[in-house]
Design a protein around this motif. Structure first.
Motif, PDB file in Angstrom:
ATOM      1  N   VAL A 239       0.846  -1.201   0.000  1.00 54.23           N
ATOM      2  CA  VAL A 239       0.000   0.000   0.000  1.00 54.23           C
ATOM      3  C   VAL A 239       0.879   1.248   0.000  1.00 54.23           C
ATOM      4  CG1 VAL A 239      -1.703   1.342   1.297  1.00 54.23           C
ATOM      5  CG2 VAL A 239      -1.943  -1.144   1.107  1.00 54.23           C
TER       6      VAL A 239
ATOM      7  N   ASN B 292      -7.174  -0.510  -9.260  1.00 56.19           N
ATOM      8  CA  ASN B 292      -8.249  -0.340  -8.289  1.00 56.19           C
ATOM      9  C   ASN B 292      -9.015  -1.645  -8.124  1.00 56.19           C
ATOM     10  OD1 ASN B 292     -10.192  -0.510 -10.427  1.00 56.19           O
ATOM     11  ND2 ASN B 292      -9.914   1.677 -10.836  1.00 56.19           N
TER      12      ASN B 292
ATOM     13  N   LEU C  76      -6.951   3.256  -3.642  1.00 57.42           N
ATOM     14  CA  LEU C  76      -7.275   2.626  -2.362  1.00 57.42           C
ATOM     15  C   LEU C  76      -7.759   3.661  -1.345  1.00 57.42           C
ATOM     16  CD1 LEU C  76      -5.240  -0.169  -0.655  1.00 57.42           C
ATOM     17  CD2 LEU C  76      -6.000   1.775   0.699  1.00 57.42           C
TER      18      LEU C  76
ATOM     19  N   SER D 187     -11.462   3.956   0.137  1.00 62.00           N
ATOM     20  CA  SER D 187     -11.628   3.926   1.589  1.00 62.00           C
ATOM     21  C   SER D 187     -12.554   5.034   2.073  1.00 62.00           C
ATOM     22  CB  SER D 187     -10.263   4.040   2.275  1.00 62.00           C
ATOM     23  OG  SER D 187      -9.459   2.915   2.010  1.00 62.00           O
TER      24      SER D 187
ATOM     25  N   VAL E  47     -12.061  -2.038   2.375  1.00 66.23           N
ATOM     26  CA  VAL E  47     -11.296  -1.937   1.138  1.00 66.23           C
ATOM     27  C   VAL E  47     -10.037  -2.796   1.207  1.00 66.23           C
ATOM     28  CG1 VAL E  47      -9.908  -0.359  -0.283  1.00 66.23           C
ATOM     29  CG2 VAL E  47     -12.204   0.296   0.460  1.00 66.23           C
ATOM     30  N   LEU E  48      -9.309  -2.748   2.308  1.00 65.05           N
ATOM     31  CA  LEU E  48      -8.114  -3.576   2.452  1.00 65.05           C
ATOM     32  C   LEU E  48      -8.464  -5.058   2.352  1.00 65.05           C
ATOM     33  CD1 LEU E  48      -6.280  -1.678   5.327  1.00 65.05           C
ATOM     34  CD2 LEU E  48      -5.546  -1.810   2.934  1.00 65.05           C
TER      35      LEU E  48
ATOM     36  N   TYR F 169      -9.042  -5.949  -1.333  1.00 60.71           N
ATOM     37  CA  TYR F 169      -7.793  -6.058  -2.092  1.00 60.71           C
ATOM     38  C   TYR F 169      -7.046  -7.339  -1.735  1.00 60.71           C
ATOM     39  CZ  TYR F 169      -7.735  -1.508  -4.401  1.00 60.71           C
ATOM     40  OH  TYR F 169      -8.006  -0.448  -5.230  1.00 60.71           O
TER      41      TYR F 169
END
Length: 247
Positions: A6, A201, A223, A227, A235-236, A239
């Motif tokens: 990230v 994304n 990201l 978020s 979101v994390l 991913y």
């Protein structure tokens, strides 16, 4: 499986806009790695408009307590940048061909035209035991130049892929993906690792990872925007689900 790193530049940019320590960058780095992310990326620029050199030092210190999380520092190899890499010895250094005042990265290296510079820098990184990566356009013919220069990895510049994906034209999308996958395959066959980043994304990432050729992706801008819409934990997790299922 593809590793997720990230990029926290945009968190630092938001902090810097008010001249305080809010949001606290290190708090969010802790939050991100606590969710299971395998890497943190920063791109300190000469004007320090987002990540500062002190931020890079603070993150490096924090990550000493998280040996499973890699630190990736991106930038153009000025003397000052290389001094920072020498000081911090991150797991990976990604070299990008940016001008000093450039808004964001927008092209890969002309490896042949910069052979002397890159060979010297890559040799220095190797002596420091820092893994090297070169920002590269998706052109299979460039892989032989990367091999000759001595880079450990490439990072495929994915803005073109992201734009084509957003347009939704199926045949053009297929042709574009083929170009990226052909470049990644040529690199892997040459013994060069493959990373990818820029404008990836939640909507376009899975398609790029098809085929299992990408070892690491670096994602920041999208990201953070996602978020704001969905919450960072959600979101994390999304991913990580995509990267864990990459085959």
């Amino acid at each position: 499986m593809t590793l997720l790193s990230v990029n926290v530049n945009k968190i630092a940019l938001l902090r810097n806009s008010r001249g305080t320590n809010y949001p606290d960058l290190l708090y969010f780095v802790q939050k991100i790695i606590g969710r299971g992310v395998q890497g943190i990326t920063v791109h300190p620029r000469p004007d320090e408009r987002h990540i500062t050199r002190q931020d890079a030092r603070d993150i490096a210190e924090l990550l000493k307590g998280h040996p499973g999380v890699e630190f990736n520092i991106e930038g153009y190899p000025t003397d000052g940048f290389m001094a920072l890499i020498d000081d911090l010895r991150p797991a990976q250094c990604t070299l990008v061909p940016d001008e000093p005042g450039q808004l964001t990265s927008d092209h890969g290296w002309d490896v042949t035209g910069n052979r002397k510079l890159l060979s010297e820098v890559l040799t220095q990184l190797r002596s420091w035991q820092v893994r090297s990566s070169l920002f590269l356009d998706p052109l299979p013919a460039l892989v032989s130049d990367v091999k000759a220069a001595g880079a450990d990895r490439i990072e495929l510049y994915t803005e073109h892929y992201a734009r084509v994906h957003a347009q939704g034209a199926k045949q053009r999308m297929a042709d574009t993906l083929q170009q990226y996958h052909d470049t990644a395959r040529a690199a892997r066959e040459a013994g060069i690792g493959v990373n990818a980043g820029h404008d990836l994304n939640l909507h376009n990432l899975a398609g790029l990872l098809e085929g299992g050729l990408i070892q690491e992706v670096s994602i920041g801008h999208a990201l953070i925007v996602e978020s704001l819409e969905q919450g960072m934990d959600t979101v994390l997790d999304r991913y990580l689900a995509i990267t864990r299922h990459a085959r």
